[in-house]
Design an enzyme around this catalytic site. Structure first.
Site, PDB file in Angstrom:
ATOM      1  N   GLY A 107       0.879  -1.242  -0.039  1.00  0.00           N
ATOM      2  CA  GLY A 107       0.007  -0.087  -0.053  1.00  0.00           C
ATOM      3  C   GLY A 107       0.826   1.373   0.062  1.00  0.00           C
ATOM      4  N   GLU A 108       0.558   2.177   0.875  1.00  0.00           N
ATOM      5  CA  GLU A 108       1.638   3.283   1.137  1.00  0.00           C
ATOM      6  C   GLU A 108       2.010   3.397   2.472  1.00  0.00           C
ATOM      7  OE1 GLU A 108       2.997   5.553  -1.083  1.00  0.00           O
ATOM      8  OE2 GLU A 108       3.773   6.224   0.853  1.00  0.00           O
ATOM      9  N   SER A 109       3.263   3.054   2.650  1.00  0.00           N
ATOM     10  CA  SER A 109       3.909   3.253   4.216  1.00  0.00           C
ATOM     11  C   SER A 109       3.716   4.560   4.750  1.00  0.00           C
ATOM     12  CB  SER A 109       5.540   2.763   3.959  1.00  0.00           C
ATOM     13  OG  SER A 109       6.149   4.040   3.290  1.00  0.00           O
ATOM     14  N   CYS A 117       6.331  -5.187   0.379  1.00  0.00           N
ATOM     15  CA  CYS A 117       6.399  -3.658  -0.147  1.00  0.00           C
ATOM     16  C   CYS A 117       6.174  -2.667   1.031  1.00  0.00           C
ATOM     17  CB  CYS A 117       5.547  -3.543  -1.228  1.00  0.00           C
ATOM     18  SG  CYS A 117       5.672  -2.364  -2.422  1.00  0.00           S
ATOM     19  N   ARG A 173      12.929   3.751  -0.202  1.00  0.00           N
ATOM     20  CA  ARG A 173      11.451   3.750  -0.709  1.00  0.00           C
ATOM     21  C   ARG A 173      11.442   4.115  -2.326  1.00  0.00           C
ATOM     22  NH1 ARG A 173       8.179   8.348   0.403  1.00  0.00           N
ATOM     23  NH2 ARG A 173       6.054   7.660  -0.243  1.00  0.00           N
ATOM     24  N   ILE A 187       5.471  -3.027  -7.331  1.00  0.00           N
ATOM     25  CA  ILE A 187       4.770  -1.622  -7.621  1.00  0.00           C
ATOM     26  C   ILE A 187       5.474  -0.560  -6.912  1.00  0.00           C
ATOM     27  CG2 ILE A 187       2.578  -0.847  -7.472  1.00  0.00           C
ATOM     28  CD1 ILE A 187       1.522  -3.714  -7.706  1.00  0.00           C
ATOM     29  N   ARG A 188       6.108   0.206  -7.404  1.00  0.00           N
ATOM     30  CA  ARG A 188       6.678   1.466  -6.821  1.00  0.00           C
ATOM     31  C   ARG A 188       7.431   0.783  -5.446  1.00  0.00           C
ATOM     32  NH1 ARG A 188       4.924   6.093  -4.445  1.00  0.00           N
ATOM     33  NH2 ARG A 188       2.988   5.196  -4.152  1.00  0.00           N
ATOM     34  N   HIS A 246       5.023  -8.519  -4.339  1.00  0.00           N
ATOM     35  CA  HIS A 246       3.846  -8.663  -3.778  1.00  0.00           C
ATOM     36  C   HIS A 246       3.354 -10.203  -4.048  1.00  0.00           C
ATOM     37  CE1 HIS A 246       2.452  -4.542  -2.895  1.00  0.00           C
ATOM     38  NE2 HIS A 246       3.343  -4.150  -3.855  1.00  0.00           N
ATOM     39  N   GLU A 294       1.073 -11.694  -2.619  1.00  0.00           N
ATOM     40  CA  GLU A 294      -0.529 -11.967  -2.542  1.00  0.00           C
ATOM     41  C   GLU A 294      -1.266 -11.575  -3.861  1.00  0.00           C
ATOM     42  OE1 GLU A 294       1.515  -9.405  -1.636  1.00  0.00           O
ATOM     43  OE2 GLU A 294       0.674  -7.310  -1.552  1.00  0.00           O
TER      44      GLU A 294
HETATM   45  N1  GLN Z   1       5.850   3.169  -2.467  1.00  0.00           N
HETATM   46  C1  GLN Z   1       4.865   2.658  -1.504  1.00  0.00           C
HETATM   47  C2  GLN Z   1       5.346   3.083  -0.270  1.00  0.00           C
HETATM   48  O1  GLN Z   1       6.188   3.957  -0.235  1.00  0.00           O
HETATM   49  C3  GLN Z   1       4.954   1.132  -1.543  1.00  0.00           C
HETATM   50  C4  GLN Z   1       4.208   0.538  -2.801  1.00  0.00           C
HETATM   51  C5  GLN Z   1       3.707  -0.740  -2.358  1.00  0.00           C
HETATM   52  O2  GLN Z   1       3.408  -1.283  -1.191  1.00  0.00           O
HETATM   53  N2  GLN Z   1       3.304  -1.372  -3.446  1.00  0.00           N
HETATM   54  O3  GLN Z   1       4.938   2.804   0.826  1.00  0.00           O
END
Ligand code: GLN
Length: 207
Positions: free
Chosen positions: A46-48, A78, A107, A136-137, A185, A187
């Site tokens: 997700g987004e940390s 991630c 990151r 993914i990113r 990921h 999952e």
């Molecule tokens: N770039 C996201 C972050 O900084 C991580 C991306 C992801 O979990 N797919 O948290």
């Protein structure tokens, strides 16, 4: 019983993967009392930075830190890997860490959203063919302490939007005791082998 941190991110996918492993119960965790009830935790992708903020809002930051410090098994994918790291490069200044992994991660290391990619990855401890890994990113591990085992690294042939030379060889799956983390990921692919490996760690820790 394994909890999935359910503040933000791909919670459902982790719940489904854990449930498909059989032999474990997987439940969403949003509140301290729900955390108290589980034997282990998964921190989703997700987004940390958002998860870090919500951990404070939901009064979960300190309880989760305490459980991790007391050797609860944890798996982070991630953004989850970022939360577990000792230190984050290119994070937000107010981003909070849960600790548990003696690593420094970078990151968004591979570049922007458009630089997301897939590759086949051999993961130590995962038997059989290399697994399809979706980035993914994603972060990568920039530095790892002596107690950290590197389970997988970016293969040389991986083509990403980032400078491939800089990406090749970077650790993207690590384990330290009962703490497991992947920059990718599992999952999202239906390949249950990383979740099965984590379930084994949880079984060993709770036996
Ligand atoms: N770039 C996201 C972050 O900084 C991580 C991306 C992801 O979990 N797919 O948290």
């Amino acid at each position: 019983m394994i909890g999935v941190l359910a503040l933000q991110g791909d919670v459902r996918e982790h719940l489904a993967a854990l449930t498909a492993c059989g032999d474990v119960r997987a439940v969403p965790v949003r509140r301290p009392c729900e955390l108290d009830a589980v034997d282990a935790m998964v921190l989703p992708g997700g987004e940390s930075t958002t998860m870090s903020r919500l951990l404070t809002v939901f009064d979960l930051l300190d309880p989760l830190r305490a459980r991790i410090a007391a050797d609860m098994p944890v798996y982070g994918s991630c953004a989850g890997m970022i939360l577990l790291a000792r230190e984050v490069l290119d994070g937000r200044p107010d981003q909070q860490q849960l600790g548990g992994l003696d690593v420094v991660v970078r990151r968004n290391a591979f570049g922007r959203q458009v630089d997301s990619f897939e590759t086949d990855l051999a993961v130590d401890g995962v038997a059989g063919d290399p697994m399809r890994a979706i980035f993914i990113r994603a972060p990568w591990v920039e530095k790892a302490g002596d107690d950290v085992r590197i389970l997988a690294a970016v293969p040389d042939h991986t083509v990403t939007g980032a400078d491939t030379g800089a990406a090749a060889g970077r650790p993207v799956a690590v384990r330290q005791g009962a703490v497991l983390a992947t920059a990718f990921h599992p999952e999202l692919t239906g390949d249950l082998r990383v979740h099965a490996l984590f379930c084994e760690l949880v079984r060993a820790a709770t036996a």
